[in-house]
Design a protein around this motif. Structure first.
Motif, PDB file in Angstrom:
ATOM      1  N   ARG B 164     -48.702  16.521  53.163  1.00 30.81           N
ATOM      2  CA  ARG B 164     -48.853  15.007  53.046  1.00 30.81           C
ATOM      3  C   ARG B 164     -50.266  14.523  53.482  1.00 30.81           C
ATOM      4  N   HIS B 165     -51.067  13.860  52.860  1.00 29.41           N
ATOM      5  CA  HIS B 165     -52.137  13.181  53.261  1.00 29.41           C
ATOM      6  C   HIS B 165     -52.174  12.248  54.505  1.00 29.41           C
ATOM      7  N   GLY B 166     -52.760  12.500  55.441  1.00 27.28           N
ATOM      8  CA  GLY B 166     -52.498  11.688  56.865  1.00 27.28           C
ATOM      9  C   GLY B 166     -52.507  12.791  57.980  1.00 27.28           C
ATOM     10  N   PHE B 167     -52.306  12.042  59.071  1.00 27.11           N
ATOM     11  CA  PHE B 167     -52.325  13.060  60.216  1.00 27.11           C
ATOM     12  C   PHE B 167     -50.882  13.292  60.529  1.00 27.11           C
ATOM     13  N   VAL B 168     -50.498  14.064  61.743  1.00 28.52           N
ATOM     14  CA  VAL B 168     -49.302  14.519  62.263  1.00 28.52           C
ATOM     15  C   VAL B 168     -48.941  13.331  62.602  1.00 28.52           C
ATOM     16  N   THR B 169     -49.496  12.546  63.404  1.00 25.12           N
ATOM     17  CA  THR B 169     -48.674  11.419  64.025  1.00 25.12           C
ATOM     18  C   THR B 169     -48.199  10.223  62.943  1.00 25.12           C
ATOM     19  N   ASP B 170     -48.889  10.156  61.713  1.00 20.49           N
ATOM     20  CA  ASP B 170     -48.217   9.368  60.850  1.00 20.49           C
ATOM     21  C   ASP B 170     -46.557   9.645  60.727  1.00 20.49           C
ATOM     22  N   VAL B 171     -46.537  10.839  60.346  1.00 22.54           N
ATOM     23  CA  VAL B 171     -45.043  11.513  60.015  1.00 22.54           C
ATOM     24  C   VAL B 171     -44.186  11.572  61.561  1.00 22.54           C
ATOM     25  N   LEU B 172     -44.970  11.569  62.420  1.00 25.80           N
ATOM     26  CA  LEU B 172     -44.242  11.370  63.998  1.00 25.80           C
ATOM     27  C   LEU B 172     -43.700  10.087  64.085  1.00 25.80           C
ATOM     28  N   LYS B 173     -44.250   8.974  63.654  1.00 27.30           N
ATOM     29  CA  LYS B 173     -44.198   7.710  63.768  1.00 27.30           C
ATOM     30  C   LYS B 173     -42.850   7.175  62.963  1.00 27.30           C
ATOM     31  N   GLU B 174     -42.923   7.691  61.620  1.00 26.22           N
ATOM     32  CA  GLU B 174     -41.878   7.689  60.553  1.00 26.22           C
ATOM     33  C   GLU B 174     -40.614   8.193  61.125  1.00 26.22           C
ATOM     34  N   LEU B 175     -40.623   9.375  61.483  1.00 26.67           N
ATOM     35  CA  LEU B 175     -39.488   9.986  62.221  1.00 26.67           C
ATOM     36  C   LEU B 175     -38.951   9.369  63.467  1.00 26.67           C
ATOM     37  N   LEU B 176     -39.789   8.833  64.156  1.00 22.37           N
ATOM     38  CA  LEU B 176     -39.191   8.160  65.283  1.00 22.37           C
ATOM     39  C   LEU B 176     -38.662   6.661  65.017  1.00 22.37           C
ATOM     40  N   GLU B 177     -39.224   6.276  63.779  1.00 22.74           N
ATOM     41  CA  GLU B 177     -38.580   4.833  63.556  1.00 22.74           C
ATOM     42  C   GLU B 177     -37.174   5.217  62.828  1.00 22.74           C
ATOM     43  N   GLN B 178     -37.272   6.321  61.982  1.00 27.99           N
ATOM     44  CA  GLN B 178     -35.942   6.622  61.264  1.00 27.99           C
ATOM     45  C   GLN B 178     -34.842   6.978  62.086  1.00 27.99           C
ATOM     46  N   ARG B 179     -35.162   7.859  63.235  1.00 29.09           N
ATOM     47  CA  ARG B 179     -33.938   8.563  63.910  1.00 29.09           C
ATOM     48  C   ARG B 179     -34.113   7.992  65.376  1.00 29.09           C
ATOM     49  N   LYS B 180     -32.710   7.862  65.679  1.00 27.00           N
ATOM     50  CA  LYS B 180     -32.870   7.195  67.203  1.00 27.00           C
ATOM     51  C   LYS B 180     -32.264   8.443  68.013  1.00 27.00           C
ATOM     52  N   ASP B 181     -32.185   9.667  67.395  1.00 26.69           N
ATOM     53  CA  ASP B 181     -31.509  10.781  68.384  1.00 26.69           C
ATOM     54  C   ASP B 181     -32.484  11.908  68.872  1.00 26.69           C
ATOM     55  N   VAL B 182     -33.749  11.466  68.669  1.00 26.35           N
ATOM     56  CA  VAL B 182     -34.884  12.233  69.247  1.00 26.35           C
ATOM     57  C   VAL B 182     -35.059  12.352  70.842  1.00 26.35           C
ATOM     58  N   GLY B 183     -34.654  13.597  71.457  1.00 32.87           N
ATOM     59  CA  GLY B 183     -34.688  13.645  72.636  1.00 32.87           C
ATOM     60  C   GLY B 183     -36.015  14.087  73.091  1.00 32.87           C
ATOM     61  N   MET B 184     -36.865  14.568  72.610  1.00 33.66           N
ATOM     62  CA  MET B 184     -38.115  14.833  73.156  1.00 33.66           C
ATOM     63  C   MET B 184     -38.939  15.228  72.200  1.00 33.66           C
ATOM     64  N   VAL B 185     -40.150  15.146  72.404  1.00 29.11           N
ATOM     65  CA  VAL B 185     -41.467  15.482  71.544  1.00 29.11           C
ATOM     66  C   VAL B 185     -42.316  16.363  72.350  1.00 29.11           C
ATOM     67  N   MET B 186     -42.621  17.427  71.760  1.00 27.28           N
ATOM     68  CA  MET B 186     -43.584  18.505  72.256  1.00 27.28           C
ATOM     69  C   MET B 186     -44.921  18.404  71.492  1.00 27.28           C
ATOM     70  N   GLY B 187     -45.916  18.215  71.865  1.00 22.56           N
ATOM     71  CA  GLY B 187     -47.196  18.019  70.939  1.00 22.56           C
ATOM     72  C   GLY B 187     -48.273  18.783  71.847  1.00 22.56           C
ATOM     73  N   ILE B 188     -48.871  19.829  70.738  1.00 19.71           N
ATOM     74  CA  ILE B 188     -50.125  20.494  71.191  1.00 19.71           C
ATOM     75  C   ILE B 188     -51.076  20.751  70.106  1.00 19.71           C
ATOM     76  N   GLY B 189     -52.473  20.122  70.636  1.00 20.14           N
ATOM     77  CA  GLY B 189     -53.530  20.441  69.597  1.00 20.14           C
ATOM     78  C   GLY B 189     -54.891  19.879  70.162  1.00 20.14           C
ATOM     79  N   PRO B 190     -55.766  19.488  69.525  1.00 21.40           N
ATOM     80  CA  PRO B 190     -57.015  19.231  70.250  1.00 21.40           C
ATOM     81  C   PRO B 190     -56.725  17.603  71.131  1.00 21.40           C
ATOM     82  N   VAL B 191     -57.578  17.553  72.177  1.00 23.56           N
ATOM     83  CA  VAL B 191     -57.287  16.468  73.029  1.00 23.56           C
ATOM     84  C   VAL B 191     -56.966  15.017  72.163  1.00 23.56           C
TER      85      VAL B 191
END
Lengths: 474, 282
Positions: B164-191
């Motif tokens: 997908r064209h864009g940043f990982v955070t774009d997908v993350l935001k959509e997923l968080l909007e769609q799903r209410k069951d996310v217990g935790m996010v673990m993120g690793i990459g450049p600062v």
């Protein structure tokens, strides 16, 4: 009485002054990392050794934590038997070239010297250094008396002064000894902490090498508590006893605003970069170090002096020692303070830092301080420094080195079952170094808190004796 | 002792994988832990996360990005050659629990770091959603490996050349909007990516852990080079971390501290490149 009669008998020799030790002039040495004092020549050593009164009840020996036969080795020096003198010291001291350089002799052996009551004490430290250097440079290795193998195995955790001393003692008793070191080079504080100009690393290597020739095995890159636990040393690696000589390496910060700005170092980091990683040889060595123009060092112990003098050699224009008490309370050795002063380090006494100020790139640019005065004595018996209200002022600086002490590293206690520690995290032992855990001894800074090389060595010797008894009873 | 058993270069040669012989470390390492490595006698000590271990065969797998002299020098080493020192495992292992649904996000080289953690959450019985991204298609690493340890994989590229064209955070935001069951996010990459990721999850109130990568020297708590401000407190990343609650981390301080040696690093790298070009063997 007998000492008095010796006095009058040798009255001519007493007047021979304590032999000075030649050293690099301050103006020259602040531009290099070469050792500051050059050491005695054989002639100077002979002259100095001749000053010894050979007391029947020597005051020097009881003041030595590792009980070196001081009159014994000095009379060998006086006879010109330098190799024999070295062997004599090595009977109880595995690190003579180190001790001859970094021991606070003025508070130990030399403080007990009878000559010192009226004149200057015999320069025991300088003689020890001379003998060890002479032996290293001219001697051929000779195996000391070794007990026959006992088949017992000892793991030593940490290769600093305590661990090295203990290893030397136990290998001679016939036990198998392995030292585990977390860093990539053995020597502990002797390697990462004490600068080249005070203790050349070649000397530490030679002392370590001597132990290896006796059969001590050294495994670097093993972080006990992580790579291997103490319990695994017994259960999986088959050791019969473990000695913990891991030091107290956790740096203490002041917890004042701005302490994480770029250019604010712990003395441990600063010295480790420079000494262990040889950042002073950057870019020939890959580890960088920041070069401050106007450096402040917080604290006034030996580590503070080492940091200040390192900063100067790395190219600082001004270096200030900032200390909240007065000169009389400075914990550093007189010789270190003297050397620092000679090199132009400025002492800002009765001064306490309040906060660091940074620029927009996150680098320290100044430090706000407050002037102090001494009030009533505190728990340490020293007069407590109290801030003088309204005396705040700004000290411009582009590098600060925090050298206010270190504390216990929780790594081993937190991964070792049944090892008792006190409320500050230091390991609890009896006077022989025995811990609450069966077969485990500890000694040096991890038991006492930050102290000196020689006290750690003394602890190593005591524990070695107790471990030997324990092993032979198994 | 620490022999290179296998080497693979990827992401247009900017990322390199070593399989290293290190039996004791292989036996002890848990997901999220790292080693400190020194390439040779004059080398600096650099921290690198362990991406995989094989306790029986006694090896570990590490990935690194070529950014300066040390990593460039490492990338020129070949199988059969010896790394002078490898010390570890260091740091606290990632706390892996059954939390329900977990989103693991990796950016750039961070994918190599998130990989063992993602697998651990997967093995612990979580519903694992993974998002990985890179600047462009050729820089994307470990896609297949990541795919095998999650229930759902999303791939993004900044330039749209793959996934997908864009940043990982774009997908993350959509997923968080769609799903209410996310217990935790673990993120690793450049600062900057981790910082933005934490900003993204904040409004959703989802617990967000990051693995930090400050400058380190000894890695055992002795020097304090790696200090980071978390929740207003100074922590040593090497012994308290490397994982921290991302909503508490002072990323600005971290990025500034990471810049501390940029001039020296540049000097060192340029000198090395000149030596390599000049055919010097060091």
């Amino acid at each position: 009485m007998s000492e008095k009669s010796e006095h009058s008998h040798k009255s001519k020799k007493e007047r021979l002054p304590r032999q000075p030790m030649p050293e690099q002039p301050p103006k020259e040495r602040i531009h290099n990392f070469k050792e500051v004092p050059f050491g005695y020549s054989p002639e100077q050593a002979l002259a100095e050794a001749s000053r010894c009164l050979k007391c029947k009840k020597p005051g020097c020996v009881p003041s030595c934590p590792v009980e070196v036969d001081i009159p014994g080795f000095i009379s060998l020096v006086a006879e010109g038997k330098f190799f024999e003198a070295a062997a004599k010291i090595r009977e109880t001291n595995s690190l003579p070239a180190v001790c001859g350089r970094v021991c606070p002799q003025e508070d130990q052996c030399e403080s007990g010297c009878v000559l010192g009551k009226k004149w200057d004490p015999v320069a025991i430290g300088r003689l020890e250094r001379f003998v060890a250097d002479y032996d290293r440079l001219h001697g051929s290795f000779q195996m000391p008396p070794m007990a026959s193998p006992t088949g017992k195995r000892v793991a030593v955790v940490g290769s600093g002064p305590a661990g090295l001393t203990l290893a030397g003692d136990l290998i001679k008793k016939g036990h198998e000894v392995t030292i585990f070191e977390a860093l990539h080079e053995p020597g502990g504080v002797l390697i990462y902490g004490i600068p080249e100009f005070r203790l050349p690393k070649e000397i530490v290597k030679a002392e370590v090498n001597y132990l290896q020739k006796l059969g001590v095995r050294i495994e670097t890159d093993v972080v006990v508590g992580k790579t291997l636990t103490v319990d695994e040393l017994f259960e999986e690696e088959g050791y019969n006893a473990v000695f913990l000589g891991v030091g107290a390496g956790l740096p203490v910060f002041m917890n004042i605003p701005g302490e994480n700005l770029c250019g604010v170092y712990s003395a441990n980091e600063y010295l480790t970069r420079s000494n262990l990683m040889k950042a002073y040889l950057f870019p020939d060595y890959d580890t960088p170090i920041a070069v401050g123009r106007n450096v402040v060092v917080l604290g006034a112990g030996n580590v503070a002096m080492d940091s200040a003098r390192t900063a100067l050699r790395l190219g600082a224009e001004t270096v200030r020692i900032v200390y909240r008490r007065s000169r009389a309370e400075m914990p550093a050795r007189a010789e270190e303070i003297h050397h620092a002063e000679e090199e132009g380090i400025v002492f800002e006494l009765l001064t306490n830092p309040v906060r660091f100020l940074g620029d927009d790139r996150g680098w320290v640019k100044a430090m706000e301080c407050v002037r102090m005065e001494l009030g009533e004595p505190d728990a340490s018996g020293r007069r407590r420094p109290v801030p003088i209200p309204g005396s705040e002022f700004i000290l411009e600086t582009d590098m600060a080195i925090v050298a206010i002490g270190t504390t216990a590293n929780p790594l081993i206690p937190s991964t070792t079952s049944g090892l008792e520690t006190n409320k500050w995290g230091y390991i609890v032992t009896d006077e022989t170094g025995r811990t609450s855990k069966k077969g485990v001894w500890a000694g040096g800074d991890i038991v006492t808190g930050s102290a000196t090389v020689i006290l750690a060595m003394g602890a190593g010797r005591k524990a070695a004796r107790a471990i030997d008894e324990y092993l032979m009873s198994l | 002792m620490f022999e290179i058993l296998e080497k693979k270069q990827m992401a247009q040669g900017t990322v390199c994988m070593f399989r290293l012989k290190a039996p004791r470390i292989a036996r002890k390492t848990r997901p999220g832990q790292f080693v400190i490595l020194r390439a040779n006698e004059r080398g600096e000590r650099i921290p690198l996360t362990v991406a995989e271990t094989h306790p029986e065969q006694g090896w570990i797998r590490i990935y690194f990005q070529v950014v300066g002299k040390t990593t460039a020098m490492l990338a020129r080493m070949a199988p059969g050659e010896i790394i002078q020192d490898v010390i570890g495992p260091l740091g606290v292992p990632t706390h892996v629990d059954k939390v329900g649904t977990v989103i693991c996000v990796g950016g750039g080289l961070g994918v190599a770091v998130i990989y063992p953690i993602t697998r651990a959450f997967f093995d612990a019985g979580n519903h694992v959603i993974a998002i990985i991204g890179a600047r462009t298609k050729e820089l994307l690493i470990l896609e297949q490996e990541m795919n095998s340890v999650c229930h759902e994989l999303h791939v993004t590229t900044d330039d749209g050349s793959y996934g997908r064209h864009g940043f990982v955070t774009d997908v993350l935001k959509e997923l968080l909007e769609q799903r209410k069951d996310v217990g935790m996010v673990m993120g690793i990459g450049p600062v900057p990516m981790m910082r933005f990721l934490c900003k993204t999850t904040q409004p959703f109130g989802v617990k967000t852990m990051v693995s930090l990568n400050p400058i380190m020297v000894d890695g055992t708590g002795m020097c304090g080079a790696c200090r980071v401000r978390v929740g207003g407190q100074t922590r040593f990343c090497c012994v308290h971390g490397p994982d921290f609650d991302g909503h508490q981390v002072d990323f600005e301080e971290l990025s500034k501290r990471l810049m501390m040696y940029v001039p020296q690093e540049r000097e060192s790298y340029q000198r090395f490149q000149a030596e390599v070009a000049g055919g010097s063997s060091r």
